[in-house]
Design an enzyme around this catalytic site. Structure first.
Site, mmCIF file in Angstrom:
data_model
loop_
_atom_site.group_PDB
_atom_site.id
_atom_site.type_symbol
_atom_site.label_atom_id
_atom_site.label_comp_id
_atom_site.label_asym_id
_atom_site.label_seq_id
_atom_site.Cartn_x
_atom_site.Cartn_y
_atom_site.Cartn_z
ATOM 1 N N CYS A 1 0.867 -1.178 0.000
ATOM 2 C CA CYS A 1 0.000 0.000 0.000
ATOM 3 C C CYS A 1 0.906 1.230 0.000
ATOM 4 O O CYS A 1 2.126 1.129 0.175
ATOM 5 C CB CYS A 1 -0.913 0.005 1.228
ATOM 6 S SG CYS A 1 -0.030 0.149 2.799
ATOM 7 N N CYS B 1 2.238 6.692 8.098
ATOM 8 C CA CYS B 1 1.332 6.708 6.947
ATOM 9 C C CYS B 1 0.405 7.917 7.045
ATOM 10 O O CYS B 1 -0.154 8.181 8.120
ATOM 11 C CB CYS B 1 0.518 5.417 6.931
ATOM 12 S SG CYS B 1 -0.826 5.415 5.728
ATOM 13 N N HIS C 1 -1.339 -4.137 18.700
ATOM 14 C CA HIS C 1 -0.859 -3.700 17.384
ATOM 15 C C HIS C 1 -0.236 -2.308 17.505
ATOM 16 O O HIS C 1 -0.792 -1.437 18.185
ATOM 17 C CB HIS C 1 -2.025 -3.675 16.389
ATOM 18 C CG HIS C 1 -1.594 -3.511 14.970
ATOM 19 N ND1 HIS C 1 -1.256 -2.290 14.434
ATOM 20 C CD2 HIS C 1 -1.423 -4.415 13.971
ATOM 21 C CE1 HIS C 1 -0.917 -2.450 13.168
ATOM 22 N NE2 HIS C 1 -1.001 -3.724 12.861
ATOM 23 N N GLU D 1 -0.087 0.283 15.603
ATOM 24 C CA GLU D 1 -0.952 1.412 15.223
ATOM 25 C C GLU D 1 -1.926 1.746 16.346
ATOM 26 O O GLU D 1 -2.158 2.921 16.670
ATOM 27 C CB GLU D 1 -1.735 1.104 13.947
ATOM 28 C CG GLU D 1 -2.630 2.259 13.522
ATOM 29 C CD GLU D 1 -3.651 1.886 12.470
ATOM 30 O OE1 GLU D 1 -4.808 2.348 12.566
ATOM 31 O OE2 GLU D 1 -3.306 1.131 11.538
ATOM 32 N N CYS E 1 -8.873 1.851 6.313
ATOM 33 C CA CYS E 1 -8.210 2.306 5.083
ATOM 34 C C CYS E 1 -8.996 1.849 3.858
ATOM 35 O O CYS E 1 -9.293 0.660 3.706
ATOM 36 C CB CYS E 1 -6.785 1.744 5.040
ATOM 37 S SG CYS E 1 -5.907 2.122 3.516
ATOM 38 N N SER F 1 -1.727 -7.620 10.521
ATOM 39 C CA SER F 1 -3.166 -7.603 10.784
ATOM 40 C C SER F 1 -3.939 -7.618 9.469
ATOM 41 O O SER F 1 -4.899 -8.369 9.295
ATOM 42 C CB SER F 1 -3.531 -6.352 11.593
ATOM 43 O OG SER F 1 -4.922 -6.210 11.729
ATOM 44 N N SER G 1 1.398 -5.412 2.946
ATOM 45 C CA SER G 1 2.777 -5.316 3.421
ATOM 46 C C SER G 1 3.673 -6.363 2.753
ATOM 47 O O SER G 1 4.794 -6.600 3.193
ATOM 48 C CB SER G 1 2.815 -5.496 4.948
ATOM 49 O OG SER G 1 2.147 -6.678 5.331
#
Length: 293
Positions: A15, A99, A131, A133, A201, A230, A274
């Site tokens: 991405c 990001c 996680h 994030e 996203c 994830s 990823s």
């Protein structure tokens, strides 16, 4: 052996957030022998091995105090404010590759947290508790954030105060909507304020229907992802539901362990956001050699 067609999913590959962080890291490494990164730059073992050979040094939060004045990368997942404070205390040179989608979410959740504090409310995040994030997002909630991983955990949240619902960017739309509907229904009954923000996203959400179609058109699917991704777990389940003959692999060497049934006529190769396209191409090449032998 009969000819087996092998196709790489044209929608697969990194991405934007991952592409951007890797590209910028490679640029930095052209002029230096090493650079530090907090945690895994990308959740893909093969890509991490490649980057380590270029000079990336992965560190944990416990290492920060030992790296005074060092150059340190903040990866695409983002970080809580406390990490920046810690890095500033050791005079680190920070390269922030968060990001843009995550960065926008951090700012949004911070703004809404201020509002919810005034309302004596709470922030609920649909995501994975450990996680990176999500850890970063929690740091922007002024200690009023809680994490739920599924609808069952959402039902354990006390419904006695206003709630603002957010999502980890790589979580699934279906799971979010179940939790959203539950809170909306239950809080309306109690006349308690509720608001929600579908912060998944769009790139990840858009991959789902395309991957489903891709998986259905082949006899066998090889899905390539890091074990800690994830997004990889989510997309793998999409492929597996569409085609039960879906195999999860993380490393190029995993192909050696795969037994390809004699009735397979076509193989599809896809991966997480990823997972680099270069790895998918190497997987294809190895499969072709395996079939020819």
């Amino acid at each position: 052996m009969k000819k087996v067609s092998i196709e790489i999913d044209q929608n697969a590959g990194f991405c934007f957030g991952v592409t951007n962080s890797i590209k910028k890291t490679e640029e930095l490494l052209k002029n230096r022998e090493k650079i530090y990164v907090l945690g895994e730059l990308v959740h893909n073992e093969e890509e991490l091995n490649r980057l380590k050979k270029l000079g990336i040094k992965e560190i944990s939060y416990n290492d920060i105090d030992l790296l005074k004045g060092s150059e340190i990368i903040i990866r695409a997942h983002g970080e809580p404010p406390s990490t920046y404070e810690k890095l500033q205390k050791i005079d680190a040179k920070i390269y922030d590759f968060t990001c843009p989608i995550v960065l926008h979410l951090q700012k949004k959740i911070s703004t809404i947290a201020e509002k919810m504090i005034k309302m004596q409310g709470q922030i609920v995040i649909y995501g994975l508790k450990n996680h990176p994030e999500v850890v970063g997002l929690l740091g922007h909630t002024e200690n009023i954030g809680i994490v739920v991983e599924n609808i069952e955990q959402a039902k354990e949240v006390e419904l006695d105060k206003p709630i603002a619902l957010f999502s980890q960017t790589t979580k699934d739309k279906e799971g979010f909507e179940k939790i959203e509907e539950y809170f909306k229904t239950e809080l309306n009954k109690r006349n308690i304020h509720f608001e929600s923000y579908a912060t998944m996203c769009k790139i990840v959400i858009g991959r789902s229907p395309a991957l489903q179609k891709f998986a259905q058109k082949h006899d066998l699917i090889i899905f390539v992802s890091g074990k800690e991704s994830s997004n990889g777990k989510y997309l793998y389940n999409i492929a597996k539901n569409a085609n039960p003959n879906t195999i999860f692999v993380s490393l190029l060497s995993d192909i050696d362990e795969i037994n390809i049934p004699s009735d397979v006529k076509s193989i599809g190769i896809s991966g997480a956001t990823s997972t680099p396209l270069s790895l998918l191409e190497l997987i294809k090449e190895k499969l072709e050699k395996k079939l020819n032998n």
